[in-house]
Design a protein around this motif. Sequence first.
Motif, PDB file in Angstrom:
ATOM      1  N   ILE A  92       0.860  -1.191   0.000  1.00  0.00           N
ATOM      2  CA  ILE A  92       0.000   0.000   0.000  1.00  0.00           C
ATOM      3  C   ILE A  92       0.893   1.236   0.000  1.00  0.00           C
ATOM      4  CG2 ILE A  92      -1.663   1.332   1.345  1.00  0.00           C
ATOM      5  CD1 ILE A  92      -2.938  -1.315   2.160  1.00  0.00           C
ATOM      6  N   TYR A  93       0.565   2.169  -0.873  1.00  0.00           N
ATOM      7  CA  TYR A  93       1.320   3.413  -1.024  1.00  0.00           C
ATOM      8  C   TYR A  93       0.605   4.491  -0.224  1.00  0.00           C
ATOM      9  CZ  TYR A  93       3.091   7.616  -3.364  1.00  0.00           C
ATOM     10  OH  TYR A  93       3.649   8.836  -3.645  1.00  0.00           O
ATOM     11  N   GLU A  94       1.351   5.176   0.631  1.00  0.00           N
ATOM     12  CA  GLU A  94       0.782   6.262   1.431  1.00  0.00           C
ATOM     13  C   GLU A  94       1.573   7.524   1.185  1.00  0.00           C
ATOM     14  OE1 GLU A  94      -0.830   5.564   5.322  1.00  0.00           O
ATOM     15  OE2 GLU A  94      -0.102   3.494   5.212  1.00  0.00           O
ATOM     16  N   ALA A  95       0.848   8.630   1.010  1.00  0.00           N
ATOM     17  CA  ALA A  95       1.508   9.901   0.719  1.00  0.00           C
ATOM     18  C   ALA A  95       0.616  11.061   1.138  1.00  0.00           C
ATOM     19  CB  ALA A  95       1.818  10.001  -0.775  1.00  0.00           C
ATOM     20  N   LEU A  96       1.252  12.214   1.311  1.00  0.00           N
ATOM     21  CA  LEU A  96       0.537  13.480   1.441  1.00  0.00           C
ATOM     22  C   LEU A  96       0.562  14.107   0.053  1.00  0.00           C
ATOM     23  CD1 LEU A  96       2.057  14.818   4.775  1.00  0.00           C
ATOM     24  CD2 LEU A  96      -0.112  13.604   4.439  1.00  0.00           C
ATOM     25  N   CYS A  97      -0.587  14.589  -0.407  1.00  0.00           N
ATOM     26  CA  CYS A  97      -0.697  15.077  -1.780  1.00  0.00           C
ATOM     27  C   CYS A  97      -1.369  16.443  -1.836  1.00  0.00           C
ATOM     28  CB  CYS A  97      -1.548  14.119  -2.620  1.00  0.00           C
ATOM     29  SG  CYS A  97      -0.926  12.441  -2.666  1.00  0.00           S
ATOM     30  N   THR A  98      -1.035  17.184  -2.879  1.00  0.00           N
ATOM     31  CA  THR A  98      -1.767  18.406  -3.215  1.00  0.00           C
ATOM     32  C   THR A  98      -2.022  18.392  -4.715  1.00  0.00           C
ATOM     33  OG1 THR A  98       0.257  19.691  -3.549  1.00  0.00           O
ATOM     34  CG2 THR A  98      -0.785  19.847  -1.384  1.00  0.00           C
ATOM     35  N   SER A  99      -3.172  18.898  -5.089  1.00  0.00           N
ATOM     36  CA  SER A  99      -3.509  19.084  -6.494  1.00  0.00           C
ATOM     37  C   SER A  99      -4.127  20.465  -6.650  1.00  0.00           C
ATOM     38  CB  SER A  99      -4.521  18.037  -6.975  1.00  0.00           C
ATOM     39  OG  SER A  99      -3.917  16.776  -7.076  1.00  0.00           O
ATOM     40  N   THR A 100      -3.743  21.129  -7.729  1.00  0.00           N
ATOM     41  CA  THR A 100      -4.294  22.447  -8.045  1.00  0.00           C
ATOM     42  C   THR A 100      -5.093  22.321  -9.324  1.00  0.00           C
ATOM     43  OG1 THR A 100      -2.379  23.513  -7.037  1.00  0.00           O
ATOM     44  CG2 THR A 100      -3.733  24.863  -8.509  1.00  0.00           C
ATOM     45  N   TYR A 101      -6.319  22.837  -9.287  1.00  0.00           N
ATOM     46  CA  TYR A 101      -7.213  22.793 -10.440  1.00  0.00           C
ATOM     47  C   TYR A 101      -7.496  24.206 -10.933  1.00  0.00           C
ATOM     48  CZ  TYR A 101      -8.222  17.866  -9.718  1.00  0.00           C
ATOM     49  OH  TYR A 101      -8.111  16.502  -9.611  1.00  0.00           O
ATOM     50  N   LEU A 102      -7.672  24.316 -12.235  1.00  0.00           N
ATOM     51  CA  LEU A 102      -7.985  25.570 -12.908  1.00  0.00           C
ATOM     52  C   LEU A 102      -9.335  25.429 -13.580  1.00  0.00           C
ATOM     53  CD1 LEU A 102      -7.162  28.353 -14.164  1.00  0.00           C
ATOM     54  CD2 LEU A 102      -6.143  27.017 -16.033  1.00  0.00           C
ATOM     55  N   LEU A 103     -10.225  26.396 -13.368  1.00  0.00           N
ATOM     56  CA  LEU A 103     -11.521  26.405 -14.045  1.00  0.00           C
ATOM     57  C   LEU A 103     -11.328  27.007 -15.430  1.00  0.00           C
ATOM     58  CD1 LEU A 103     -14.554  25.867 -13.983  1.00  0.00           C
ATOM     59  CD2 LEU A 103     -14.847  28.135 -12.948  1.00  0.00           C
ATOM     60  N   ASP A 104     -11.522  26.192 -16.468  1.00  0.00           N
ATOM     61  CA  ASP A 104     -11.302  26.601 -17.853  1.00  0.00           C
ATOM     62  C   ASP A 104     -12.558  26.278 -18.655  1.00  0.00           C
ATOM     63  OD1 ASP A 104      -9.928  27.461 -20.159  1.00  0.00           O
ATOM     64  OD2 ASP A 104      -9.279  25.416 -20.596  1.00  0.00           O
ATOM     65  N   ASP A 105     -13.288  27.306 -19.070  1.00  0.00           N
ATOM     66  CA  ASP A 105     -14.542  27.098 -19.821  1.00  0.00           C
ATOM     67  C   ASP A 105     -15.474  26.111 -19.128  1.00  0.00           C
ATOM     68  OD1 ASP A 105     -14.011  28.905 -21.839  1.00  0.00           O
ATOM     69  OD2 ASP A 105     -13.042  27.416 -23.123  1.00  0.00           O
ATOM     70  N   GLU A 106     -15.724  26.324 -17.865  1.00  0.00           N
ATOM     71  CA  GLU A 106     -16.638  25.517 -17.052  1.00  0.00           C
ATOM     72  C   GLU A 106     -16.140  24.100 -16.772  1.00  0.00           C
ATOM     73  OE1 GLU A 106     -20.765  25.797 -18.105  1.00  0.00           O
ATOM     74  OE2 GLU A 106     -20.512  27.835 -18.870  1.00  0.00           O
ATOM     75  N   ASN A 107     -14.895  23.784 -17.127  1.00  0.00           N
ATOM     76  CA  ASN A 107     -14.295  22.487 -16.816  1.00  0.00           C
ATOM     77  C   ASN A 107     -13.136  22.695 -15.849  1.00  0.00           C
ATOM     78  OD1 ASN A 107     -15.842  20.789 -18.609  1.00  0.00           O
ATOM     79  ND2 ASN A 107     -14.728  21.747 -20.282  1.00  0.00           N
ATOM     80  N   TRP A 108     -13.083  21.863 -14.821  1.00  0.00           N
ATOM     81  CA  TRP A 108     -11.967  21.896 -13.893  1.00  0.00           C
ATOM     82  C   TRP A 108     -10.863  20.995 -14.426  1.00  0.00           C
ATOM     83  CZ3 TRP A 108     -11.292  25.311 -10.145  1.00  0.00           C
ATOM     84  CH2 TRP A 108     -12.413  26.019  -9.688  1.00  0.00           C
ATOM     85  N   LEU A 109      -9.676  21.548 -14.630  1.00  0.00           N
ATOM     86  CA  LEU A 109      -8.529  20.812 -15.140  1.00  0.00           C
ATOM     87  C   LEU A 109      -7.401  20.857 -14.121  1.00  0.00           C
ATOM     88  CD1 LEU A 109      -8.461  22.140 -18.814  1.00  0.00           C
ATOM     89  CD2 LEU A 109      -9.407  19.974 -17.989  1.00  0.00           C
ATOM     90  N   ARG A 110      -6.746  19.725 -13.956  1.00  0.00           N
ATOM     91  CA  ARG A 110      -5.638  19.663 -13.011  1.00  0.00           C
ATOM     92  C   ARG A 110      -4.445  20.395 -13.609  1.00  0.00           C
ATOM     93  NH1 ARG A 110      -3.385  14.217 -10.346  1.00  0.00           N
ATOM     94  NH2 ARG A 110      -5.113  14.450  -8.950  1.00  0.00           N
ATOM     95  N   LEU A 111      -3.934  21.357 -12.869  1.00  0.00           N
ATOM     96  CA  LEU A 111      -2.800  22.172 -13.292  1.00  0.00           C
ATOM     97  C   LEU A 111      -1.496  21.657 -12.683  1.00  0.00           C
ATOM     98  CD1 LEU A 111      -2.132  24.732 -14.921  1.00  0.00           C
ATOM     99  CD2 LEU A 111      -2.614  26.051 -12.861  1.00  0.00           C
ATOM    100  N   SER A 112      -1.573  21.128 -11.462  1.00  0.00           N
ATOM    101  CA  SER A 112      -0.386  20.571 -10.819  1.00  0.00           C
ATOM    102  C   SER A 112      -0.800  19.515  -9.812  1.00  0.00           C
ATOM    103  CB  SER A 112       0.442  21.659 -10.137  1.00  0.00           C
ATOM    104  OG  SER A 112      -0.236  22.140  -8.997  1.00  0.00           O
ATOM    105  N   HIS A 113       0.166  18.645  -9.510  1.00  0.00           N
ATOM    106  CA  HIS A 113      -0.051  17.587  -8.522  1.00  0.00           C
ATOM    107  C   HIS A 113       1.298  17.249  -7.901  1.00  0.00           C
ATOM    108  CE1 HIS A 113      -1.719  14.052  -6.587  1.00  0.00           C
ATOM    109  NE2 HIS A 113      -0.730  13.335  -7.084  1.00  0.00           N
ATOM    110  N   GLN A 114       1.315  17.058  -6.590  1.00  0.00           N
ATOM    111  CA  GLN A 114       2.544  16.677  -5.902  1.00  0.00           C
ATOM    112  C   GLN A 114       2.236  15.586  -4.894  1.00  0.00           C
ATOM    113  OE1 GLN A 114       4.988  19.791  -4.348  1.00  0.00           O
ATOM    114  NE2 GLN A 114       6.399  18.382  -3.374  1.00  0.00           N
ATOM    115  N   GLN A 115       3.150  14.597  -4.811  1.00  0.00           N
ATOM    116  CA  GLN A 115       3.025  13.521  -3.840  1.00  0.00           C
ATOM    117  C   GLN A 115       4.280  13.496  -2.963  1.00  0.00           C
ATOM    118  OE1 GLN A 115       2.403   9.773  -5.812  1.00  0.00           O
ATOM    119  NE2 GLN A 115       0.790  10.610  -7.107  1.00  0.00           N
ATOM    120  N   ASN A 116       4.070  13.464  -1.660  1.00  0.00           N
ATOM    121  CA  ASN A 116       5.151  13.315  -0.694  1.00  0.00           C
ATOM    122  C   ASN A 116       4.925  11.996   0.040  1.00  0.00           C
ATOM    123  OD1 ASN A 116       6.263  15.951  -1.175  1.00  0.00           O
ATOM    124  ND2 ASN A 116       4.503  16.759  -0.063  1.00  0.00           N
ATOM    125  N   PRO A 117       5.656  10.943  -0.348  1.00  0.00           N
ATOM    126  CA  PRO A 117       5.448   9.632   0.276  1.00  0.00           C
ATOM    127  C   PRO A 117       5.706   9.674   1.778  1.00  0.00           C
ATOM    128  CG  PRO A 117       6.921   9.471  -1.616  1.00  0.00           C
ATOM    129  CD  PRO A 117       6.720  10.935  -1.343  1.00  0.00           C
TER     130      PRO A 117
END
Length: 123
Positions: A92-117
């Motif tokens: 099992i993989y365990e991590a602390l994560c962050t993801s940043t989303y951008l609202l683009d034409d009514e769609n949320w798109l992931r702009l960045s993601h980071q994982q700290n195991p």
Amino acid sequence: MTDAAKFWAKLWDLEERFWTEGADAARRMSAKGAVFVLPYPAGILQGDMVFREKDVAQRWRSVVMTERYLQRQGHIAVLAYRVSAERSDDPIYEALCTSTYLLDDENWLRLSHQQNPLAPIAT
């Protein structure tokens, strides 16, 4: 369910699908040129490199996200959480994560993601 609760439920659903639906779904849900910071050996990846990396493009069988935090400012939303994920016969993989989303034409798109195991603390 309030509009705010529906909004956050939608973003958390996107985040879970990013882990479980594989590279094609992740590509559709990511902004062009998105940046990912992943554990060694993957490292810092941008754009299509993310979806070619064999260790990144694999989908996870299951994920559990806890310690969830969220923040929205205009067209940007940030999710932070602890994940427990499993795939194949790997531990099992365990991590602390962050993801940043951008609202683009009514769609949320992931702009960045980071994982700290998370690793056990040596005693």
